[in-house]
Design a protein around this motif. Structure first.
Motif, PDB file in Angstrom:
ATOM      1  N   SER A 111     -14.192  10.308  25.010  1.00  0.00           N
ATOM      2  CA  SER A 111     -14.074   8.921  24.534  1.00  0.00           C
ATOM      3  C   SER A 111     -15.249   8.548  23.630  1.00  0.00           C
ATOM      4  O   SER A 111     -15.079   7.796  22.668  1.00  0.00           O
ATOM      5  N   ASP A 112     -16.439   9.086  23.908  1.00  0.00           N
ATOM      6  CA  ASP A 112     -17.590   8.861  23.023  1.00  0.00           C
ATOM      7  C   ASP A 112     -17.306   9.429  21.630  1.00  0.00           C
ATOM      8  O   ASP A 112     -17.580   8.773  20.625  1.00  0.00           O
ATOM      9  N   LEU A 113     -16.761  10.644  21.574  1.00  0.00           N
ATOM     10  CA  LEU A 113     -16.444  11.257  20.285  1.00  0.00           C
ATOM     11  C   LEU A 113     -15.365  10.468  19.553  1.00  0.00           C
ATOM     12  O   LEU A 113     -15.481  10.221  18.349  1.00  0.00           O
ATOM     13  N   ASP A 114     -14.322  10.079  20.276  1.00  0.00           N
ATOM     14  CA  ASP A 114     -13.248   9.300  19.653  1.00  0.00           C
ATOM     15  C   ASP A 114     -13.786   8.006  19.054  1.00  0.00           C
ATOM     16  O   ASP A 114     -13.442   7.642  17.933  1.00  0.00           O
ATOM     17  N   GLN A 115     -14.642   7.326  19.790  1.00  0.00           N
ATOM     18  CA  GLN A 115     -15.229   6.085  19.288  1.00  0.00           C
ATOM     19  C   GLN A 115     -16.168   6.370  18.121  1.00  0.00           C
ATOM     20  O   GLN A 115     -16.170   5.641  17.133  1.00  0.00           O
ATOM     21  N   TYR A 116     -16.955   7.408  18.229  1.00  0.00           N
ATOM     22  CA  TYR A 116     -17.933   7.742  17.198  1.00  0.00           C
ATOM     23  C   TYR A 116     -17.254   8.015  15.860  1.00  0.00           C
ATOM     24  O   TYR A 116     -17.752   7.609  14.806  1.00  0.00           O
ATOM     25  N   PHE A 117     -16.117   8.702  15.904  1.00  0.00           N
ATOM     26  CA  PHE A 117     -15.424   9.071  14.673  1.00  0.00           C
ATOM     27  C   PHE A 117     -14.375   8.053  14.241  1.00  0.00           C
ATOM     28  O   PHE A 117     -13.710   8.260  13.233  1.00  0.00           O
ATOM     29  N   SER A 118     -14.231   6.970  14.984  1.00  0.00           N
ATOM     30  CA  SER A 118     -13.267   5.948  14.583  1.00  0.00           C
ATOM     31  C   SER A 118     -13.776   5.234  13.334  1.00  0.00           C
ATOM     32  O   SER A 118     -14.972   5.176  13.065  1.00  0.00           O
ATOM     33  N   LYS A 119     -12.865   4.693  12.573  1.00  0.00           N
ATOM     34  CA  LYS A 119     -13.240   3.999  11.334  1.00  0.00           C
ATOM     35  C   LYS A 119     -13.898   2.648  11.613  1.00  0.00           C
ATOM     36  O   LYS A 119     -14.426   2.023  10.714  1.00  0.00           O
ATOM     37  N   GLU A 120     -13.878   2.217  12.868  1.00  0.00           N
ATOM     38  CA  GLU A 120     -14.517   0.943  13.220  1.00  0.00           C
ATOM     39  C   GLU A 120     -16.039   1.066  13.196  1.00  0.00           C
ATOM     40  O   GLU A 120     -16.740   0.092  12.988  1.00  0.00           O
ATOM     41  N   GLU A 121     -16.547   2.278  13.432  1.00  0.00           N
ATOM     42  CA  GLU A 121     -17.990   2.495  13.402  1.00  0.00           C
ATOM     43  C   GLU A 121     -18.452   2.529  11.953  1.00  0.00           C
ATOM     44  O   GLU A 121     -17.785   3.070  11.087  1.00  0.00           O
ATOM     45  N   ARG A 122     -19.592   1.943  11.686  1.00  0.00           N
ATOM     46  CA  ARG A 122     -20.141   1.895  10.323  1.00  0.00           C
ATOM     47  C   ARG A 122     -21.358   2.797  10.231  1.00  0.00           C
ATOM     48  O   ARG A 122     -22.322   2.634  10.987  1.00  0.00           O
ATOM     49  N   TYR A 123     -21.311   3.751   9.311  1.00  0.00           N
ATOM     50  CA  TYR A 123     -22.418   4.656   9.086  1.00  0.00           C
ATOM     51  C   TYR A 123     -22.703   4.729   7.594  1.00  0.00           C
ATOM     52  O   TYR A 123     -21.838   4.455   6.776  1.00  0.00           O
ATOM     53  N   GLU A 124     -23.890   5.156   7.265  1.00  0.00           N
ATOM     54  CA  GLU A 124     -24.254   5.329   5.857  1.00  0.00           C
ATOM     55  C   GLU A 124     -23.493   6.513   5.255  1.00  0.00           C
ATOM     56  O   GLU A 124     -23.058   6.461   4.124  1.00  0.00           O
ATOM     57  N   SER A 125     -23.386   7.598   6.014  1.00  0.00           N
ATOM     58  CA  SER A 125     -22.605   8.754   5.563  1.00  0.00           C
ATOM     59  C   SER A 125     -21.881   9.345   6.776  1.00  0.00           C
ATOM     60  O   SER A 125     -22.406   9.342   7.877  1.00  0.00           O
ATOM     61  N   TYR A 126     -20.678   9.788   6.545  1.00  0.00           N
ATOM     62  CA  TYR A 126     -19.849  10.329   7.623  1.00  0.00           C
ATOM     63  C   TYR A 126     -19.791  11.851   7.531  1.00  0.00           C
ATOM     64  O   TYR A 126     -20.056  12.431   6.486  1.00  0.00           O
ATOM     65  N   LEU A 127     -19.397  12.460   8.614  1.00  0.00           N
ATOM     66  CA  LEU A 127     -19.059  13.876   8.577  1.00  0.00           C
ATOM     67  C   LEU A 127     -17.709  14.002   7.873  1.00  0.00           C
ATOM     68  O   LEU A 127     -16.871  13.104   7.966  1.00  0.00           O
ATOM     69  N   ASP A 128     -17.482  15.131   7.204  1.00  0.00           N
ATOM     70  CA  ASP A 128     -16.166  15.305   6.580  1.00  0.00           C
ATOM     71  C   ASP A 128     -15.156  15.762   7.633  1.00  0.00           C
ATOM     72  O   ASP A 128     -15.510  16.071   8.775  1.00  0.00           O
ATOM     73  N   SER A 129     -13.883  15.805   7.249  1.00  0.00           N
ATOM     74  CA  SER A 129     -12.822  16.090   8.220  1.00  0.00           C
ATOM     75  C   SER A 129     -12.937  17.487   8.823  1.00  0.00           C
ATOM     76  O   SER A 129     -12.616  17.688   9.998  1.00  0.00           O
ATOM     77  N   ASP A 130     -13.403  18.473   8.058  1.00  0.00           N
ATOM     78  CA  ASP A 130     -13.583  19.820   8.607  1.00  0.00           C
ATOM     79  C   ASP A 130     -14.686  19.848   9.663  1.00  0.00           C
ATOM     80  O   ASP A 130     -14.565  20.531  10.686  1.00  0.00           O
ATOM     81  N   GLU A 131     -15.767  19.117   9.428  1.00  0.00           N
ATOM     82  CA  GLU A 131     -16.866  19.058  10.397  1.00  0.00           C
ATOM     83  C   GLU A 131     -16.414  18.353  11.677  1.00  0.00           C
ATOM     84  O   GLU A 131     -16.730  18.807  12.785  1.00  0.00           O
ATOM     85  N   ILE A 132     -15.669  17.268  11.521  1.00  0.00           N
ATOM     86  CA  ILE A 132     -15.149  16.559  12.703  1.00  0.00           C
ATOM     87  C   ILE A 132     -14.214  17.468  13.493  1.00  0.00           C
ATOM     88  O   ILE A 132     -14.288  17.534  14.728  1.00  0.00           O
ATOM     89  N   ALA A 133     -13.361  18.206  12.793  1.00  0.00           N
ATOM     90  CA  ALA A 133     -12.444  19.144  13.467  1.00  0.00           C
ATOM     91  C   ALA A 133     -13.236  20.210  14.220  1.00  0.00           C
ATOM     92  O   ALA A 133     -12.872  20.589  15.341  1.00  0.00           O
ATOM     93  N   SER A 134     -14.341  20.672  13.646  1.00  0.00           N
ATOM     94  CA  SER A 134     -15.181  21.669  14.316  1.00  0.00           C
ATOM     95  C   SER A 134     -15.803  21.111  15.591  1.00  0.00           C
ATOM     96  O   SER A 134     -15.905  21.812  16.604  1.00  0.00           O
TER      97      SER A 134
END
Length: 134
Positions: A60-83
């Motif tokens: 659940s921490d990961l799901d929340q962390y990668f949700s679009k509701e969280e605001r970050y300066e730069s995100y991981l790309d989709s391949d990194e998130i999948a990894s």
């Protein structure tokens, strides 16, 4: 007799496999060294007041962390998130998150690093991103 030999071979194989995995203490020491290396990199770059924290995120921490509701300066790309998710679900891989904070020329920043620790191969990969900077 053949069944007994097969059972002995299986027991020996499983015992050897269990010995090859990192212990809890080895994992902690390894990830603490990775966090130390992250801090060292910031110190060498001239950052002040460097600190870090290590967490072991739940699903659940990961799901929340990668949700679009969280605001970050730069995100991981989709391949990194999948990894990160592949590691989370793998038996021989553990996901850790190292958060580092520091000041640089009067500014403040927080960076995140997902550490994917392979407890069988005893190595890791790291995915970094900027959480906040000013």
């Amino acid at each position: 007799m053949k069944t007994l030999l097969t059972l002995i071979f299986l027991a020996t194989s499983l015992s050897t496999l269990a010995q090859d995995l990192m212990t809890h203490s080895e994992r902690n020491t390894y990830v603490e060294q990775v966090a130390k290396d992250e801090r060292r990199t910031l110190y060498i770059a001239g950052h002040d007041y460097v600190g870090s924290s290590i967490t072991y995120p739940s699903l659940s921490d990961l799901d929340q962390y990668f949700s679009k509701e969280e605001r970050y300066e730069s995100y991981l790309d989709s391949d990194e998130i999948a990894s990160v998710y592949r590691c989370f679900y793998a038996k021989a891989c553990l996901v850790y998150h190292i958060g580092t904070s520091s000041e640089y020329w009067g500014g403040y920043g927080v960076e995140g690093a997902f550490v994917l620790l392979n407890i069988e191969m005893k190595n890791h990969s790291t995915f970094r991103h900027t959480i906040y900077s000013e």
